[in-house]
Write a protein that holds these residues in place. Structure first.
Motif, PDB file in Angstrom:
ATOM      1  N   LEU A   1       3.806   7.459   2.521  1.00 12.95           N
ATOM      2  CA  LEU A   1       4.040   6.256   3.312  1.00 12.95           C
ATOM      3  C   LEU A   1       3.801   5.016   2.449  1.00 12.95           C
ATOM      4  O   LEU A   1       2.764   4.904   1.789  1.00 12.95           O
ATOM      5  CB  LEU A   1       3.062   6.268   4.490  1.00 12.95           C
ATOM      6  N   ALA A   2       4.763   4.092   2.451  1.00 15.51           N
ATOM      7  CA  ALA A   2       4.616   2.819   1.743  1.00 15.51           C
ATOM      8  C   ALA A   2       4.677   1.697   2.775  1.00 15.51           C
ATOM      9  O   ALA A   2       5.544   1.712   3.656  1.00 15.51           O
ATOM     10  CB  ALA A   2       5.714   2.641   0.710  1.00 15.51           C
ATOM     11  N   ILE A   3       3.759   0.730   2.660  1.00 13.89           N
ATOM     12  CA  ILE A   3       3.731  -0.389   3.608  1.00 13.89           C
ATOM     13  C   ILE A   3       3.671  -1.694   2.820  1.00 13.89           C
ATOM     14  O   ILE A   3       2.769  -1.905   2.015  1.00 13.89           O
ATOM     15  CB  ILE A   3       2.540  -0.292   4.570  1.00 13.89           C
TER      16      ILE A   3
ATOM     17  N   ASN B   1       0.849  -1.181   0.000  1.00 17.39           N
ATOM     18  CA  ASN B   1       0.000   0.000   0.000  1.00 17.39           C
ATOM     19  C   ASN B   1       0.889   1.236   0.000  1.00 17.39           C
ATOM     20  O   ASN B   1       1.812   1.334   0.806  1.00 17.39           O
ATOM     21  CB  ASN B   1      -0.915   0.002   1.231  1.00 17.39           C
ATOM     22  N   TYR B   2       0.606   2.175  -0.905  1.00 15.11           N
ATOM     23  CA  TYR B   2       1.352   3.433  -0.939  1.00 15.11           C
ATOM     24  C   TYR B   2       0.360   4.570  -0.831  1.00 15.11           C
ATOM     25  O   TYR B   2      -0.562   4.681  -1.638  1.00 15.11           O
ATOM     26  CB  TYR B   2       2.156   3.559  -2.231  1.00 15.11           C
ATOM     27  N   ASN B   3       0.523   5.441   0.166  1.00 14.26           N
ATOM     28  CA  ASN B   3      -0.356   6.577   0.386  1.00 14.26           C
ATOM     29  C   ASN B   3       0.386   7.844  -0.019  1.00 14.26           C
ATOM     30  O   ASN B   3       1.340   8.251   0.652  1.00 14.26           O
ATOM     31  CB  ASN B   3      -0.779   6.640   1.857  1.00 14.26           C
ATOM     32  N   LEU B   4      -0.054   8.454  -1.122  1.00 10.10           N
ATOM     33  CA  LEU B   4       0.609   9.660  -1.634  1.00 10.10           C
ATOM     34  C   LEU B   4       0.525  10.823  -0.657  1.00 10.10           C
ATOM     35  O   LEU B   4       1.477  11.577  -0.497  1.00 10.10           O
ATOM     36  CB  LEU B   4      -0.013  10.075  -2.966  1.00 10.10           C
ATOM     37  N   LYS B   5      -0.624  11.006  -0.016  1.00 14.56           N
ATOM     38  CA  LYS B   5      -0.796  12.136   0.890  1.00 14.56           C
ATOM     39  C   LYS B   5       0.064  12.000   2.138  1.00 14.56           C
ATOM     40  O   LYS B   5       0.658  12.967   2.600  1.00 14.56           O
ATOM     41  CB  LYS B   5      -2.267  12.281   1.291  1.00 14.56           C
TER      42      LYS B   5
ATOM     43  N   LEU C   1       7.193  -4.099   6.361  1.00 12.96           N
ATOM     44  CA  LEU C   1       8.171  -3.047   6.094  1.00 12.96           C
ATOM     45  C   LEU C   1       7.418  -1.754   5.836  1.00 12.96           C
ATOM     46  O   LEU C   1       6.551  -1.691   4.963  1.00 12.96           O
ATOM     47  CB  LEU C   1       9.022  -3.386   4.879  1.00 12.96           C
ATOM     48  N   THR C   2       7.741  -0.720   6.614  1.00 14.15           N
ATOM     49  CA  THR C   2       7.121   0.593   6.460  1.00 14.15           C
ATOM     50  C   THR C   2       8.196   1.584   6.021  1.00 14.15           C
ATOM     51  O   THR C   2       9.253   1.663   6.636  1.00 14.15           O
ATOM     52  CB  THR C   2       6.493   1.063   7.793  1.00 14.15           C
ATOM     53  N   VAL C   3       7.912   2.332   4.947  1.00 16.39           N
ATOM     54  CA  VAL C   3       8.830   3.350   4.441  1.00 16.39           C
ATOM     55  C   VAL C   3       8.115   4.693   4.545  1.00 16.39           C
ATOM     56  O   VAL C   3       7.064   4.892   3.949  1.00 16.39           O
ATOM     57  CB  VAL C   3       9.217   3.090   2.970  1.00 16.39           C
ATOM     58  N   VAL C   4       8.679   5.614   5.342  1.00 13.67           N
ATOM     59  CA  VAL C   4       8.119   6.953   5.512  1.00 13.67           C
ATOM     60  C   VAL C   4       9.031   7.914   4.755  1.00 13.67           C
ATOM     61  O   VAL C   4      10.233   7.961   5.009  1.00 13.67           O
ATOM     62  CB  VAL C   4       8.053   7.361   7.007  1.00 13.67           C
TER      63      VAL C   4
END
Length: 191
Positions: A57-59, A50-54, A78-81
Motif C-alpha cells: 500500500l502506498a499513500i 508512506n509505502y508499506n511493503l507488507k 492518493l492511495t495505491v493498493v
C-alpha cells in the motif's frame, strides 16, 4: 457523447495509470519542502508519502500532484493498493471484448515497478487534466478497481456534482460517473 467518452478514457483512466507506480524508490524532499517521488516518466509531489511493503500500500497525502506525459492529477490524498499474489489477476487484453467503431482496446492491467495495481483511490479536490486534449475530470473521489476495470468519479453530499469537461467546454455532470475500461462505456447515474 463521443467527446465525453474520449474525455473519460483520456482523463480518468490515464490519471489512474499515471499514479500506478510501486515505489522501492526512496522519496526525497525537494527545495519547496514537498516530498518528491520520480520514476518511469512519472513524478509526484505531496506533503507526505508512506509505502508499506507488507500491506502493499502506498499513500500520498497533502497537496498531491502526479504528472506524466499524458496527465496532471491533483488531489488531497492518493492511495495505491497493489495486487497480492493471492488476488485474481486483471483480464488479459486478448480476453477483452472488441470495441465498436474501430476504437483502440483499453490498455492492459495497470502495472507499477514489480506489481499490478489492485485499486487506486484519489480523494479530496480531485482534478484530472488530460494533457493531450486539455479535458478535465473534477470530483471529490475517483476510484479505479482492477477486478472490474472501472473508474468511478463521485462527490460528497452537499458538494457540487462530479463532472467531466471537454476541451470545447462541453460538460457531463452527474452524482456518479463510471468509465468502463473493458468496454469503453461511459455512464452516469444517480447515487
Amino acid at each position: 457523447m463521443n467527446n465525453v467518452k474520449q474525455i473519460a478514457g483520456g482523463s480518468l483512466v490515464l490519471a489512474m495509470l499515471a499514479v500506478a507506480a510501486e515505489a522501492p524508490v526512496k522519496p526525497k524532499a525537494n527545495p519547496a519542502g514537498k516530498v518528491k517521488v520520480v520514476q518511469e516518466g512519472m513524478k509526484s509531489t505531496s506533503d507526505s508519502f508512506n509505502y508499506n511493503l507488507k500491506k502493499r500500500l502506498a499513500i500520498y497525502e497533502g497537496s498531491v500532484r502526479v504528472i506524466d506525459s499524458t496527465l496532471d492529477l491533483s488531489c488531497d490524498k492518493l492511495t495505491v493498493v497493489f495486487v497480492d499474489k493471492a488476488d485474481k489477476p486483471a483480464p488479459k487484453a486478448a480476453e477483452k471484448p472488441p470495441l465498436k467503431g474501430g476504437a483502440k482496446a483499453p490498455p492492459g492491467p495497470m502495472v507499477g515497478m514489480g506489481g499490478n495495481v489492485k485499486m487506486l483511490i484519489a480523494e479530496g479536490n480531485v482534478v484530472i487534466i488530460n494533457l493531450e486534449n486539455k479535458s478535465r475530470a473534477i470530483g471529490d473521489r475517483a476510484v479505479y478497481t482492477q477486478l472490474t476495470e472501472q473508474v468511478v468519479l463521485t462527490s460528497k453530499l452537499g458538494n457540487p456534482l462530479p463532472k467531466i469537461i471537454d476541451q470545447k467546454g462541453g460538460e457531463l455532470s452527474a452524482p456518479v460517473i463510471i468509465y468502463d475500461r473493458l468496454t469503453g462505456n461511459l455512464g452516469a447515474k444517480q447515487n
